[in-house]
Design an enzyme around this catalytic site. Structure first.
Site, short mmCIF file in Angstrom:
data_model
loop_
_atom_site.label_atom_id
_atom_site.label_comp_id
_atom_site.label_asym_id
_atom_site.label_seq_id
_atom_site.Cartn_x
_atom_site.Cartn_y
_atom_site.Cartn_z
CB SER A 128 -0.97 -0.07 1.18
OG SER A 128 -1.97 0.90 1.04
CG ASP A 157 -7.23 -3.35 -2.02
OD1 ASP A 157 -7.78 -2.46 -1.35
OD2 ASP A 157 -5.99 -3.49 -2.08
CG HIS A 190 -5.61 -2.67 1.28
ND1 HIS A 190 -5.00 -2.41 0.07
CD2 HIS A 190 -5.00 -1.83 2.17
CE1 HIS A 190 -4.08 -1.46 0.22
NE2 HIS A 190 -4.06 -1.09 1.49
N1 LIG Z 1 -7.34 2.52 9.78
C1 LIG Z 1 -7.84 2.42 8.45
C2 LIG Z 1 -7.25 1.25 7.72
C3 LIG Z 1 -5.81 1.40 7.54
C4 LIG Z 1 -5.26 0.26 6.74
O1 LIG Z 1 -6.00 -0.51 6.10
N2 LIG Z 1 -3.97 0.11 6.77
C5 LIG Z 1 -3.36 -0.96 6.04
C6 LIG Z 1 -2.24 -0.42 5.20
S1 LIG Z 1 -2.88 0.79 4.05
C7 LIG Z 1 -2.79 -1.97 6.99
O2 LIG Z 1 -1.93 -2.72 6.63
N3 LIG Z 1 -3.29 -1.98 8.23
C8 LIG Z 1 -2.77 -2.83 9.27
C9 LIG Z 1 -3.40 -4.16 9.36
O3 LIG Z 1 -4.23 -4.52 8.51
O4 LIG Z 1 -3.02 -4.89 10.27
C10 LIG Z 1 -9.33 2.28 8.45
O5 LIG Z 1 -9.88 2.29 9.51
O6 LIG Z 1 -9.93 2.17 7.36
#
Ligand SMILES: N[C@@H](CCC(=O)N[C@@H](CS)C(=O)NCC(=O)O)C(=O)O
Length: 278
Positions: A148, A224, A257
Site C-alpha cells: 500500500s 481490495d 487489502h
Molecule cells: N485505519 C484504516 C485502515 C488502515 C489500513 O487498512 N492500513 C493498512 C495499510 S494501508 C494496513 O496494513 N493496516 C494494518 C493491518 O491490517 O493490520 C481504516 O480504519 O480504514
C-alpha cells in the site's frame, strides 16, 4: 545510543529482533526490526526491506505476514522500519490516520513543519546502510518490497536507486499517488502545491520519466476496498508497458487489502527476491 535491542526471539532457527537507534536523517530515535535467518550465522546473506502501509509500525509485517518460515528456508534477512517519526508531536500530525504519524509516505518533506523530521525517503537509505554495517547482510544483494503506502515507497525508492536495491516487489501499492486522494492529501502537505515536484515520488510518473529497475512483481487483490479510488495498478501497468519496464502484475480474485492477502502471497515475493539476489 547506537542501537538498543528491545527484544529478541528465536524463530525458525533464526532470530527475530526489535531495535531502536538514533537516525541522523530523521533527527530522532527510530524503531526497526530484523529477522536474521539461520544462515546469517555463517556469513552475509541477502536482505529484503519491507515498507508497511498506513497506520502500521515496524512490528506489523513481522507479526502478521508469516514471512519468517520461508525467509529461513531461503536464507533471506528481513528488515522493517516504522511508517513515520513518532518521538515528536507536530500540529495536526495525529488528526488523520492517513497523514502524519503512521503515514510518512517514504519521502523527504519539503514544507514546514514536516521538513525537519519527516524524511522517511532518506531514512530508508540510512537504515539500509545501517543494516549492512551492523548485521550479517550482503551489500550487493539487497531487495525492497512493501504494501500500500509501503508499496508506493518500495516502487519509488527501488526505481530511483537500482544500484542499491537489486530486487523490487509490492502488494497493492499506491501506484499513481499524484492522482488519488491519499497521495494528493499527503503530497500537497509534505511537498506543497507544485505538482511537478510530486513526480519524483510517484511510481507511474517515475517510469514515464525514464527510471528503470529489475523485473517487478506486483500483487493486487480484486476485492481490495481501496482499489477503486486509491491504488491505480492499471495506470502503472500501462506506464511500464509503454516504457519497457518488466512487470508481472497479478490480479488476485477474492483478496482484500489486508494481511491475509499478504500472507497468502508472501512466499512468491520472497522467492522473487531470492532469485534476483542469488
Ligand atoms: N485505519 C484504516 C485502515 C488502515 C489500513 O487498512 N492500513 C493498512 C495499510 S494501508 C494496513 O496494513 N493496516 C494494518 C493491518 O491490517 O493490520 C481504516 O480504519 O480504514
Amino acid at each position: 545510543m547506537s542501537m538498543i535491542t528491545r527484544s529478541k526471539h528465536a524463530c525458525f532457527g533464526g532470530i527475530q529482533g526489535f531495535y531502536t537507534h538514533d537516525s541522523s536523517s530523521i533527527g530522532l530515535p527510530m524503531r526497526f526490526s530484523v529477522y536474521q535467518p539461520p544462515q546469517a550465522a555463517n556469513g552475509p546473506v541477502p536482505v529484503v526491506f519491507f515498507l508497511a502501509g498506513l497506520t502500521c509500525t515496524e512490528e506489523t509485517f513481522m507479526v502478521k505476514a508469516g514471512a519468517q518460515r520461508v525467509a529461513a528456508e531461503l536464507g533471506l534477512m528481513l528488515v522493517t522500519c516504522d511508517t513515520s517519526p513518532r518521538d515528536i508531536e507536530l500540529p495536526g500530525d495525529r488528526e488523520n490516520w492517513d497523514f502524519g504519524v503512521g503515514a510518512g509516505f517514504y519521502l523527504d518533506a519539503t514544507t514546514q513543519p514536516w521538513a525537519t523530521h519527516y524524511r522517511m525517503g532518506s531514512y530508508v537509505l540510512e537504515l539500509r546502510d545501517f543494516i549492512l554495517a551492523n548485521f550479517s547482510a550482503s551489500a550487493d544483494r539487497v531487495g525492497i518490497m512493501g504494501h500500500s503506502m509501503g508499496g508506493h515507497g518500495a516502487l519509488t525508492i527501488g526505481l530511483k536507486h537500482p544500484e542499491r536495491f537489486q530486487s523490487v516487489s509490492a502488494f497493492a501499492p499506491i501506484a499513481a499517488p499524484s492522482e488519488c486522494p491519499w497521495g494528493e492529501k499527503a503530497f500537497s502537505r509534505y511537498l506543497g502545491d507544485d505538482r511537478s515536484s510530486w513526480r519524483a515520488f510517484d511510481a507511474t510518473a517515475l517510469v514515464e520519466d525514464g527510471q528503470r529497475t529489475s523485473a517487478l512483481l506486483v500483487d493486487q487483490g480484486l476485492e481490495d476496498q481501496f482499489l477503486p479510488n486509491q491504488l491505480s495498478p492499471d495506470r502503472f501497468e500501462s506506464a511500464c508497458r509503454g516504457a519497457g519496464q518488466a512487470l508481472t502484475l497479478r490480479r488476485q480474485s477474492g483478496y482484500d487489502h489486508g494481511y491475509y492477502f499478504i500472507s497468502s502471497f508472501i512466499a512468491d515475493h520472497l522467492h522473487h527476491h531470492a532469485q534476483l539476489l542469488r
